[in-house]
Enzyme design. Structure first.
Site, PDB file in Angstrom:
ATOM      1  N   TRP A 112      49.688  44.020  43.940  1.00 11.01           N
ATOM      2  CA  TRP A 112      48.580  43.460  43.159  1.00 11.01           C
ATOM      3  C   TRP A 112      49.065  42.890  41.843  1.00 11.01           C
ATOM      4  O   TRP A 112      48.605  41.832  41.406  1.00 11.01           O
ATOM      5  CB  TRP A 112      47.474  44.495  42.949  1.00 11.01           C
ATOM      6  N   ASP A 179      44.405  46.089  35.228  1.00 16.88           N
ATOM      7  CA  ASP A 179      43.705  46.092  36.509  1.00 16.88           C
ATOM      8  C   ASP A 179      43.564  47.560  36.930  1.00 16.88           C
ATOM      9  O   ASP A 179      44.542  48.204  37.284  1.00 16.88           O
ATOM     10  CB  ASP A 179      44.535  45.301  37.538  1.00 16.88           C
ATOM     11  N   LYS A 203      36.728  50.009  45.379  1.00 19.44           N
ATOM     12  CA  LYS A 203      37.708  51.074  45.516  1.00 19.44           C
ATOM     13  C   LYS A 203      37.135  52.401  45.031  1.00 19.44           C
ATOM     14  O   LYS A 203      37.290  53.414  45.695  1.00 19.44           O
ATOM     15  CB  LYS A 203      38.990  50.748  44.735  1.00 19.44           C
TER      16      LYS A 203
HETATM   17  C1  LIG Z   1      42.134  45.971  46.050  1.00 22.19           C
HETATM   18  C2  LIG Z   1      42.791  45.629  44.802  1.00 22.19           C
HETATM   19  C3  LIG Z   1      42.707  44.327  44.258  1.00 22.19           C
HETATM   20  C4  LIG Z   1      42.002  43.188  44.968  1.00 22.19           C
HETATM   21  O1  LIG Z   1      40.650  43.332  44.859  1.00 22.19           O
HETATM   22  P1  LIG Z   1      39.624  42.265  45.460  1.00 22.19           P
HETATM   23  O2  LIG Z   1      38.324  42.755  44.897  1.00 22.19           O
HETATM   24  O3  LIG Z   1      39.707  42.363  46.944  1.00 22.19           O
HETATM   25  O4  LIG Z   1      39.997  40.919  44.970  1.00 22.19           O
HETATM   26  C5  LIG Z   1      43.319  44.088  43.053  1.00 22.19           C
HETATM   27  N1  LIG Z   1      43.982  45.059  42.391  1.00 22.19           N
HETATM   28  C6  LIG Z   1      44.090  46.312  42.878  1.00 22.19           C
HETATM   29  C7  LIG Z   1      44.822  47.346  42.101  1.00 22.19           C
HETATM   30  C8  LIG Z   1      43.492  46.635  44.092  1.00 22.19           C
HETATM   31  O5  LIG Z   1      43.588  47.880  44.572  1.00 22.19           O
END
Ligand SMILES: *Cc1c(COP(=O)(O)O)cnc(C)c1O
Length: 366
Positions: A112, A179, A203
């Site tokens: 990511w 993030d 998540k």
């Molecule tokens: C799943 C995930 C993403 C991507 O998320 P989307 O909402 O599908 O764009 C980005 N960063 C992390 C750490 C993730 O676990």
């Protein structure tokens, strides 16, 4: 009414859901959300067929935004919470559009982060302050320098795919962007260290379809480029996260999950449960000779535990056993293989106990 009558049946059907995302949500949240789809608070209208400008929905949006700041301990500290669309993946680009003028520093700790770097590269040269790519992202780099004259520093708090997690965050001399998609609201941190936090809801916070952005207002408005309205944090702030039609179901269900968390005792309370779950599983991984942990011990994630079988010949037996025990979603990400047990907030301790029993049963059979 009818839905409530069926809730026992739903409970019995519920499997131990270790899915990495979209993730398990609390049973009571699913029930309330499905009731609101039929009839929002006795209004005779569905949550998903009312105007997003109507008072009931404006109240929901405001409550969701306020709860997010309250749970993170960021009320009255110059932050705004937004519920946007496009997933965390859109934030990779939006962060750069809004904050990148000359150069930014990124910590590369996994797939990511790598994707975030790739998007930001569109606008400018990105400097990788450190990377664990050569070691298959099985650890978190430490002791790196963050250049003080850059626009911002970006990191990923939890690496969903590789199962590593930052335990400590640097004292960044420049705005720190994080993030937190896969561990937001899971553990106590000093969230005021960060200037911008983003997290895809699916998540650890709600269903797919919305992304929480928590941003300190004073870092905005400093780049010279023109920013398209939908990509501009300032536009979304000025419209109270209602610049365009928001994803009403995802926002409502996230609000319910945040309310659930608050009623449990907030992040402090859930962190205790999360640590208990992680300790239980990692101690089995370490003690059981049939399994090997993927990431280095000190950087292990309490959300996503990655592990492999020491002897691949046991794969078929093990896979049959966990599936029969009612476990779901244990396969590792296609880029890592092996297994990944995602233990997000709503996963009960009991589900981890079931997994650990299956693992130790395998040992007694082998
Ligand atoms: C799943 C995930 C993403 C991507 O998320 P989307 O909402 O599908 O764009 C980005 N960063 C992390 C750490 C993730 O676990």
């Amino acid at each position: 009414m009818q839905l409530s009558k069926n809730s026992n049946k739903h409970k019995q059907m519920k499997r131990h859901n270790f899915s990495a995302g979209p993730c398990i949500l609390p049973q009571e949240v699913l029930l309330k959300a499905s009731e609101a789809v039929m009839d929002l608070n006795g209004s005779g209208l569905s949550l998903i067929e009312i105007s997003h400008r109507s008072k009931p929905f404006v109240d929901i949006m405001e409550k969701a935004r306020a709860l997010a700041l309250e749970l993170l301990g960021l009320e009255g500290k110059g932050y705004k919470a937004l519920f946007l669309q496009g997933g965390a993946s859109t934030q990779f680009l939006m962060v750069a559009l809004n904050l990148l003028e000359k150069r930014a520093g990124y910590l590369n700790t996994g797939t990511w982060s790598d994707k975030a770097i790739k998007e930001a590269q569109i606008y400018d040269d990105i400097y990788e302050v450190a990377s664990s790519k050569n070691a298959g992202y099985n650890y978190i780099p430490k002791g790196y320098e963050i250049p003080a004259d850059y626009d911002y520093f970006h990191c990923t708090s939890n690496n969903t795919i590789f199962g590593t997690q930052m335990k400590e965050f640097p004292n960044s001399p420049i705005p720190m962007v994080c993030d937190m998609s896969s561990d937001i609201f899971s553990r106590q941190l000093d969230f005021s260290k960060f200037d911008l936090i983003y997290a895809g809801a699916q998540k650890n916070m709600g269903p797919a379809g919305t992304t929480l952005v928590v941003v300190k207002e004073d870092i905005l408005g400093k780049v010279s480029r023109k920013i398209p309205s939908m990509m501009d944090y300032k536009v979304h702030i000025s419209k109270s996260s209602m610049f365009n039609t928001p994803p009403v179901f995802a926002v409502y269900t996230s609000m319910l999950t945040l309310e659930w968390l608050k009623n449990l005792g907030g992040i402090k309370a859930i962190e205790e449960v999360n640590e208990k779950k992680a300790r239980l599983l990692y101690s089995e991984i370490d003690l059981n000779p049939l399994f090997k942990g993927y990431s280095v011990k000190e950087d292990r994630s309490i959300m996503n535990a990655t592990f492999t079988l020491a002897n691949e010949d046991l794969k078929e037996t093990f896979d049959t056993m966990w599936k029969e025990a009612g476990i779901e979603g244990l396969n590792g990400h296609r880029s890592v293989g092996g297994y990944r047990a995602s233990m997000y907030n709503a996963l009960p301790l009991e589900s981890v106990q079931v997994l650990v029993e299956v693992m130790s049963e395998l040992e007694s059979k082998a």
